[in-house]
Design an enzyme around this catalytic site. Structure first.
Site, PDB file in Angstrom:
ATOM      1  N   CYS A   1      -2.128   8.405   4.035  1.00 24.90           N
ATOM      2  CA  CYS A   1      -1.982   7.856   2.692  1.00 24.90           C
ATOM      3  C   CYS A   1      -3.241   8.091   1.865  1.00 24.90           C
ATOM      4  O   CYS A   1      -3.199   8.036   0.635  1.00 24.90           O
ATOM      5  CB  CYS A   1      -1.660   6.368   2.763  1.00 24.90           C
TER       6      CYS A   1
ATOM      7  N   GLU B   1       0.873  -1.174   0.000  1.00 28.69           N
ATOM      8  CA  GLU B   1       0.000   0.000   0.000  1.00 28.69           C
ATOM      9  C   GLU B   1       0.904   1.216   0.000  1.00 28.69           C
ATOM     10  O   GLU B   1       1.541   1.543   1.007  1.00 28.69           O
ATOM     11  CB  GLU B   1      -0.915   0.022   1.232  1.00 28.69           C
TER      12      GLU B   1
END
Length: 681
Positions: A294, A255
């Site tokens: 993120c 990720e």
């Protein structure tokens, strides 16, 4: 000197040497040092495989789920301690809530997910597949826990959530973990792991912690291990390309930070509720965790004729954000994780300024409350503007991982879709629109480049979890630049830590292996009706083959009158031309009801109630004059957890109902569920 400890091979060990210094993000004071020097990383992985793995694999999904719930309840008793430490990372109370209680919430979510799995250490995956004409050879996929270690290499921005959201999944799957948080905020992760270890809830070896460098950890991975990484795309690519990872074909889930975006639909104008929703969402995503998420919004796309109104509105909203010491109740945005992180953000902003300009905020100064801007890692929110998004590449390639976002114009919805995709793969994007047609066209156009898409409008805004909130039951990840992986996602995430294997054999052997009855397997028919048996007495394959009954025209007419289902195929002889029916056909639900009349044992006994119906199919028309019979077989059984205040211990039993006609051909098949009392109360 205060040194963080590593929890490995069943003990707390400090690394050799001074290690990396760790600083308070708010006042710059030294917190301690972190080191993993001198640790035997091969032994750490071996310990997880040999000690933690077998202990977890002995537990069923339900036992693992209850373990997660107990852990979540335990950690909630120590929230004040975690919050106190979290403030040192620069996080406000609201930021810390996301990290700490959001992480604990993941434990609760995956604990509840146990109910979607059998009370077994493994699970079947999908339906059985017939592999022969006579039915003597069949196949079934099953999932078993991998026999390695889940290695979690996490980012600095969520030292608690990043760990808990990942271990919740691998522990439910039956796999141990080694967690390596980002060193800069690892002191908070260490505090949480200390409480986890002290609780004694997890089996020994199921969780190990590294506070510092990963050393040569990846040199010792095997094909049974799983690696997950959260962080920069460049670091992720380096780890993913490790020779050992490649040679062993180790599953690697990444990720990476991505250039997430939000789009203001061209149907939205000032004064509409969605206008305010848009402004509020962007401000929140720029300032929560000081933009260190993120999933934070990095690119803002708005209709070109509303560009000025939007950036001015955002500027007014950002002006209201109080920056400073997170312990001050007035503060809404704290510090970045550290001085080095702030300098990195400024460096990236300089790259963006090659094609953009700052329209709100200052790169060099910031007003703070109850803190020293020079000592703490504080930074002003920065709103940039780029008026030529199709001609600029920096804004679609460079990420400043802080309170920074760039606003850009578009003319047509198709342009907004293309601009969204120029990020080359993102974790999430949002569109704010009140027009369902706009929402549909944007979602279908942008979906290939995003892991999650949020459609925001007045109808859902009040309860929406927001652009930047990954949810346990939805996948978290994205294609391309975002890493190409997936985390969480409910059952999907659990399967990432399990091995799928296709098992072939006779229906009887597949039944014996899976504890789920397969059609055609051997059955046990006894004089005692299965409905007379308590939960513990029932065995998979226990069967009753009923006597038969003939369906009459009166049955069809009476059921139509009782149910009030007068569909033409059941009642109108004159409307059957051009249909598949030769004459009025019996209702499918009548056939199922008639089947129940044949297989049910009417006397009071261990069966408490009918719990539901699954997988019902009507396979062949049944006309008046057809004689039907039923085979009822115990298919699967799961003991229920006894809730507080419930005096009766019980379980759910699934029964396969097969209805055939006088030729032996199936006319209906279904799975019914009953609640059955345990003999041992």
């Amino acid at each position: 000197m205060n040194k963080l400890a590593n929890y490995v091979t069943g003990q707390w060990i400090t690394g050799d040497g001074t290690g990396q210094p760790l600083y308070d993000a708010v006042n710059g004071s030294l917190i301690g040092h972190a080191s993993t020097a001198g640790l035997d990383f091969a032994a750490i992985l071996a310990y997880g495989r040999a000690t933690g793995g077998p202990a977890l694999r002995k537990l069923t999904f339900h036992e693992r789920g209850r373990m997660l719930r107990a852990l979540a309840l335990h950690l909630r008793n120590h929230l004040e301690k975690f919050y106190t430490i979290s403030y040192q990372t620069g996080a406000t109370k609201a930021d810390s809530w996301i990290d700490i209680e959001g992480g604990i919430g993941n434990l609760f979510s995956y604990a509840s997910l146990r109910r979607q799995f059998p009370d077994e250490p493994f699970c079947v995956d999908g339906e059985a597949i017939a592999l022969s004409k006579q039915g003597s050879f069949t196949g079934q996929h099953i999932l078993v826990p991998k026999e390695g270690v889940a290695i979690h290499i996490n980012a600095f921005n969520f030292p608690v959530w990043g760990m808990l959201e990942k271990i919740a999944v691998n522990l439910l799957a039956g796999m141990p973990a080694v967690v390596k948080p980002a060193t800069v905020t690892s002191y908070l992760t260490e505090a949480v792991v200390k409480e986890i270890v002290a609780s004694g809830i997890l089996p020994e070896g199921s969780l190990q912690l590294l506070c510092g460098s990963a050393g040569d950890l990846l040199d010792h991975v095997t094909a049974q291990d799983v690696i997950t990484f959260t962080g920069s795309a460049s670091t992720g690519l380096k780890l993913k390309s490790h020779p050992r990872v490649l040679s062993e074909s180790v599953p690697f889930n990444m990720e990476a930070d991505s250039l997430n975006c939000i789009v203001l639909g061209n149907d939205i104008v000032p004064g509409m509720p969605e206008w305010d929703i848009f402004i509020k969402e962007v401000r929140k995503e720029m300032t929560v965790k000081a933009g260190q998420k993120c999933t934070a919004i990095r690119r803002i796309f708005v209709p070109d004729n509303k560009l000025d109104d939007v950036w001015k509105g955002l500027g007014k909203a950002l002006e209201q954000t109080v920056i400073g010491n997170p312990l001050n109740e007035k503060v809404r945005m704290g510090a970045l994780a550290g001085q080095s992180q702030r300098e990195e953000v400024k460096h990236q902003v300089q790259k963006l300024l090659a094609s953009s300009q700052i329209v709100f905020g200052s790169l060099d100064s910031v007003q703070v409350v109850d803190a020293d801007a020079a000592k703490g890692a504080f930074m002003s929110p920065l709103l940039l503007m780029n008026e030529q998004p199709f001609d600029s590449h920096e804004v679609h390639e460079v990420e400043a991982f802080g309170p920074v976002s760039t606003i850009m114009p578009y003319k047509l919805l198709s342009e907004a879709t293309e601009l969204a995709k120029k990020g080359k793969g993102s974790l999430v994007c949002s569109i704010v629109t009140a027009d369902h047609s706009i929402a549909r066209h944007f979602v279908l156009g942008a979906a290939s480049h995003h892991g999650r898409i949020l459609v925001l409008n007045e109808a859902c805004a009040k309860e929406s979890t927001g652009h930047g909130s990954p949810l346990p039951m939805l996948v978290h990840g994205g294609p391309g630049r975002a890493g190409g992986g997936e985390e969480m996602g409910g059952v999907r995430g659990v399967k990432h830590y399990m091995q799928r294997v296709a098992v072939q054999g006779s229906p009887s052997v597949i039944t014996a292996i899976t504890h789920v009855y397969q059609r055609g397997a051997a059955v046990t028919e006894e004089e005692k009706h299965p409905f007379r048996k308590y939960f513990e007495e029932l065995a998979i394959g226990d069967t009753v083959i009923t006597h038969k009954r003939t369906v009459t025209e009166a049955d069809i007419v009476n059921f139509a009158n009782v149910s009030w289902d007068h569909f033409y195929a059941h009642t109108d002889h004159t409307s059957l031309e051009g249909t598949i029916f030769e004459k009025p056909v019996a209702h499918g639900y009548f056939i199922l009801s008639a089947a129940a009349g044949l297989f049910v044992d009417a006397k009071k006994g261990p069966v408490l109630l009918n719990y539901g119906l699954e997988e019902c199919r009507f396979l062949k028309p049944v006309y008046a004059g057809t004689t039907i019979g039923v085979q009822l077989t115990c298919k699967e059984k799961t003991e229920q957890e006894q809730k507080e205040g419930d005096p009766v211990k019980k379980g759910i039993v699934k029964w396969l109902v097969e209805v055939t006609d006088q030729t032996g051909e199936p006319v209906a098949i279904a799975t019914i569920l009953t609640m059955v009392k345990l003999k041992n109360q």
